[in-house]
Design a protein around this motif. Structure first.
Motif, PDB file in Angstrom:
ATOM      1  N   LEU A 170     -10.349  -6.137  -4.194  1.00 18.38           N
ATOM      2  CA  LEU A 170      -9.647  -7.380  -4.526  1.00 18.38           C
ATOM      3  C   LEU A 170     -10.497  -8.595  -4.185  1.00 18.38           C
ATOM      4  N   GLU A 171     -11.204  -8.528  -3.069  1.00 20.74           N
ATOM      5  CA  GLU A 171     -12.067  -9.633  -2.668  1.00 20.74           C
ATOM      6  C   GLU A 171     -13.172  -9.861  -3.688  1.00 20.74           C
ATOM      7  N   LYS A 172     -13.748  -8.778  -4.191  1.00 19.44           N
ATOM      8  CA  LYS A 172     -14.814  -8.905  -5.186  1.00 19.44           C
ATOM      9  C   LYS A 172     -14.343  -9.696  -6.399  1.00 19.44           C
ATOM     10  N   TYR A 173     -13.101  -9.460  -6.820  1.00 16.65           N
ATOM     11  CA  TYR A 173     -12.577 -10.115  -8.026  1.00 16.65           C
ATOM     12  C   TYR A 173     -11.762 -11.367  -7.718  1.00 16.65           C
ATOM     13  N   GLY A 174     -11.682 -11.755  -6.453  1.00 16.00           N
ATOM     14  CA  GLY A 174     -10.946 -12.957  -6.086  1.00 16.00           C
ATOM     15  C   GLY A 174      -9.450 -12.845  -6.324  1.00 16.00           C
ATOM     16  N   LEU A 175      -8.886 -11.650  -6.124  1.00 16.09           N
ATOM     17  CA  LEU A 175      -7.478 -11.408  -6.425  1.00 16.09           C
ATOM     18  C   LEU A 175      -6.611 -11.241  -5.185  1.00 16.09           C
ATOM     19  N   GLN A 176      -7.173 -11.524  -3.994  1.00 17.86           N
ATOM     20  CA  GLN A 176      -6.425 -11.261  -2.762  1.00 17.86           C
ATOM     21  C   GLN A 176      -5.098 -12.006  -2.721  1.00 17.86           C
ATOM     22  N   LYS A 177      -5.058 -13.238  -3.211  1.00 18.90           N
ATOM     23  CA  LYS A 177      -3.866 -14.067  -3.069  1.00 18.90           C
ATOM     24  C   LYS A 177      -2.826 -13.803  -4.151  1.00 18.90           C
ATOM     25  N   VAL A 178      -3.158 -12.951  -5.120  1.00 18.07           N
ATOM     26  CA  VAL A 178      -2.223 -12.662  -6.205  1.00 18.07           C
ATOM     27  C   VAL A 178      -1.033 -11.846  -5.708  1.00 18.07           C
ATOM     28  N   PHE A 179      -1.285 -10.948  -4.736  1.00 17.22           N
ATOM     29  CA  PHE A 179      -0.296  -9.932  -4.386  1.00 17.22           C
ATOM     30  C   PHE A 179       0.480 -10.304  -3.123  1.00 17.22           C
ATOM     31  N   LYS A 180       1.795 -10.386  -3.297  1.00 13.00           N
ATOM     32  CA  LYS A 180       2.678 -10.712  -2.178  1.00 13.00           C
ATOM     33  C   LYS A 180       2.722  -9.565  -1.183  1.00 13.00           C
ATOM     34  N   ASN A 181       2.675  -8.347  -1.666  1.00  9.10           N
ATOM     35  CA  ASN A 181       2.712  -7.155  -0.812  1.00  9.10           C
ATOM     36  C   ASN A 181       1.648  -6.162  -1.260  1.00  9.10           C
ATOM     37  N   VAL A 182       0.950  -5.571  -0.305  1.00  4.23           N
ATOM     38  CA  VAL A 182       0.018  -4.474  -0.568  1.00  4.23           C
ATOM     39  C   VAL A 182       0.410  -3.328   0.358  1.00  4.23           C
ATOM     40  N   VAL A 183       0.914  -2.251  -0.230  1.00  7.84           N
ATOM     41  CA  VAL A 183       1.372  -1.102   0.544  1.00  7.84           C
ATOM     42  C   VAL A 183       0.449   0.070   0.252  1.00  7.84           C
ATOM     43  N   THR A 184      -0.199   0.589   1.295  1.00  4.75           N
ATOM     44  CA  THR A 184      -1.140   1.692   1.132  1.00  4.75           C
ATOM     45  C   THR A 184      -1.368   2.360   2.484  1.00  4.75           C
ATOM     46  N   ASN A 185      -2.268   3.326   2.524  1.00  2.94           N
ATOM     47  CA  ASN A 185      -2.604   3.990   3.780  1.00  2.94           C
ATOM     48  C   ASN A 185      -3.490   3.075   4.627  1.00  2.94           C
ATOM     49  N   PRO A 186      -3.097   2.767   5.861  1.00  4.57           N
ATOM     50  CA  PRO A 186      -3.920   1.895   6.710  1.00  4.57           C
ATOM     51  C   PRO A 186      -5.266   2.550   7.008  1.00  4.57           C
ATOM     52  N   ALA A 187      -6.316   1.761   6.960  1.00  7.14           N
ATOM     53  CA  ALA A 187      -7.659   2.273   7.261  1.00  7.14           C
ATOM     54  C   ALA A 187      -8.457   1.201   7.992  1.00  7.14           C
ATOM     55  N   ARG A 188      -9.475   1.638   8.731  1.00  9.38           N
ATOM     56  CA  ARG A 188     -10.340   0.703   9.435  1.00  9.38           C
ATOM     57  C   ARG A 188     -11.639   1.415   9.805  1.00  9.38           C
ATOM     58  N   PHE A 189     -12.675   0.641  10.029  1.00  9.01           N
ATOM     59  CA  PHE A 189     -13.919   1.174  10.564  1.00  9.01           C
ATOM     60  C   PHE A 189     -13.872   1.075  12.085  1.00  9.01           C
ATOM     61  N   ASN A 190     -14.239   2.159  12.780  1.00  7.84           N
ATOM     62  CA  ASN A 190     -14.297   2.074  14.232  1.00  7.84           C
ATOM     63  C   ASN A 190     -15.634   1.481  14.672  1.00  7.84           C
ATOM     64  N   ASP A 191     -15.853   1.387  15.973  1.00  8.76           N
ATOM     65  CA  ASP A 191     -17.064   0.748  16.496  1.00  8.76           C
ATOM     66  C   ASP A 191     -18.343   1.478  16.096  1.00  8.76           C
ATOM     67  N   GLU A 192     -18.204   2.744  15.770  1.00  9.20           N
ATOM     68  CA  GLU A 192     -19.376   3.533  15.373  1.00  9.20           C
ATOM     69  C   GLU A 192     -19.635   3.469  13.874  1.00  9.20           C
ATOM     70  N   GLY A 193     -18.774   2.770  13.147  1.00 13.64           N
ATOM     71  CA  GLY A 193     -18.949   2.646  11.709  1.00 13.64           C
ATOM     72  C   GLY A 193     -18.291   3.736  10.895  1.00 13.64           C
ATOM     73  N   ARG A 194     -17.483   4.574  11.536  1.00 17.24           N
ATOM     74  CA  ARG A 194     -16.771   5.637  10.816  1.00 17.24           C
ATOM     75  C   ARG A 194     -15.473   5.082  10.260  1.00 17.24           C
ATOM     76  N   LEU A 195     -15.174   5.431   9.027  1.00 18.06           N
ATOM     77  CA  LEU A 195     -13.948   4.985   8.387  1.00 18.06           C
ATOM     78  C   LEU A 195     -12.797   5.916   8.758  1.00 18.06           C
ATOM     79  N   LEU A 196     -11.735   5.340   9.335  1.00 21.12           N
ATOM     80  CA  LEU A 196     -10.557   6.089   9.756  1.00 21.12           C
ATOM     81  C   LEU A 196      -9.393   5.744   8.841  1.00 21.12           C
ATOM     82  N   ILE A 197      -8.549   6.729   8.549  1.00 20.35           N
ATOM     83  CA  ILE A 197      -7.406   6.509   7.669  1.00 20.35           C
ATOM     84  C   ILE A 197      -6.175   7.184   8.251  1.00 20.35           C
ATOM     85  N   GLU A 198      -5.003   6.567   8.055  1.00 21.25           N
ATOM     86  CA  GLU A 198      -3.739   7.090   8.550  1.00 21.25           C
ATOM     87  C   GLU A 198      -2.730   7.201   7.406  1.00 21.25           C
ATOM     88  N   HIS A 199      -1.690   8.011   7.622  1.00 20.00           N
ATOM     89  CA  HIS A 199      -0.591   8.066   6.657  1.00 20.00           C
ATOM     90  C   HIS A 199       0.090   6.703   6.570  1.00 20.00           C
TER      91      HIS A 199
END
Length: 295
Positions: A170-199
């Motif tokens: 969304l950031e690449k296309y400048g569409l972040q502000k279009v969506f009132k709600n974004v519902v998906t699986n939460p994810a983040r990079f940890n301190d080691e750079g590994r991508l973590l994902i949750e239900h």
């Protein structure tokens, strides 16, 4: 965006609990009364699967909800991400759905492939660059921007992807502000750079994958605001529950030749109108005729 997603997940988890209770008791009024004492009345009014048949239409607001991979985007971000991990990641993915795969959950499988990619030396920067290669059709992006500029339209994303991938694209296309709600699986990079994902959340819907019931979130959206019309844009089998939550006067826009279209054509439970599209041009044309140019 992250706070909003968390609030929606908490909200829908409570909604799903209500659904379970309603499905397991013959005294729904008692259950409703119990929950009204701790939750708002609007939450207890839309608690059964497909429970929006009595939805009150009012005003001129329109809700437009997008699936993400192969609906809002042209391709599948998860499939693209697997290219980073080499043959081991591809081999594991190819076992999904068979007795050879140790994971029954799609989210757990993706978490495992992210871990394997990290062990193979794939960096956070490589993931981010790879995700920015995901394409949104020009007319699909135009449709989103026009919808975002319409003060009577609320847009949302309901996706079995993950928050990191969606935010990057969304950031690449400048569409972040279009969506009132974004519902998906939460994810983040940890301190080691590994991508973590949750239900995304827990639920009891037998129609949906264990990490996400899109119908439950549609119930939540429709309990929070009265809409004159709802449109859902999707492609896959995971979109069926959301599609069946809509009612007469709403529209499901199903991608031509994809599982959602095939399943809905065979379903006797679909109450909304069904419109088929091939690419972003078809979605833009439909939005211009039915949403953006409405009286």
């Amino acid at each position: 965006m992250k706070v909003r997603v968390l609030c929606q997940i908490i909200h829908v988890s409570l909604m799903c609990l209500v659904r379970v209770l309603l499905c397991s008791t013959r005294v729904p009024n008692l259950v409703s009364a119990i929950f009204k004492s701790s939750l708002s009345a609007r939450m207890s009014s839309a608690v059964t699967p497909g429970g929006n048949s009595g939805r009150i239409r009012s005003g001129s607001r329109v809700l437009v909800v997008f699936d993400f991979d192969q609906s809002l985007t042209e391709g599948d971000s998860n499939r693209l991400s697997r290219q980073l991990g080499g043959d081991k990641v591809k081999d594991l993915r190819n076992t999904y759905g068979t007795s050879l795969c140790p994971y029954t959950s799609w989210t757990e499988l993706m978490g495992a492939t992210f871990a394997m990619s990290h062990e193979a030396g794939v960096t956070r920067l490589q993931f981010e660059e790879h995700m920015r290669a995901v394409v949104i059709h020009n007319d699909m992006a135009t449709a989103c921007r026009l919808l975002g500029e319409d003060s009577n339209v609320d847009c949302a994303i309901l996706s079995d992807c993950n928050s990191v991938f969606i935010e990057l694209i969304l950031e690449k296309y400048g569409l972040q502000k279009v969506f009132k709600n974004v519902v998906t699986n939460p994810a983040r990079f940890n301190d080691e750079g590994r991508l973590l994902i949750e239900h995304c959340h827990q639920h009891s819907c037998k129609r949906c994958p264990e990490n996400l019931c899109k119908g439950a979130f549609m119930d939540t959206f429709l309990s929070e605001m009265a809409y004159s019309k709802v449109a859902y844009i999707g492609d896959g089998g995971g979109d069926v529950c959301a599609a069946l939550s809509l009612v007469k006067g709403d529209t499901v826009l199903a991608r031509d030749g994809y599982p959602l279209q095939k399943k809905l054509v065979q379903s006797s439970d679909l109450k909304a109108d069904l419109s088929v599209w091939k690419d972003g041009t078809g979605v833009l044309d439909w939005m211009r005729t039915n949403v953006l140019l409405r009286e």
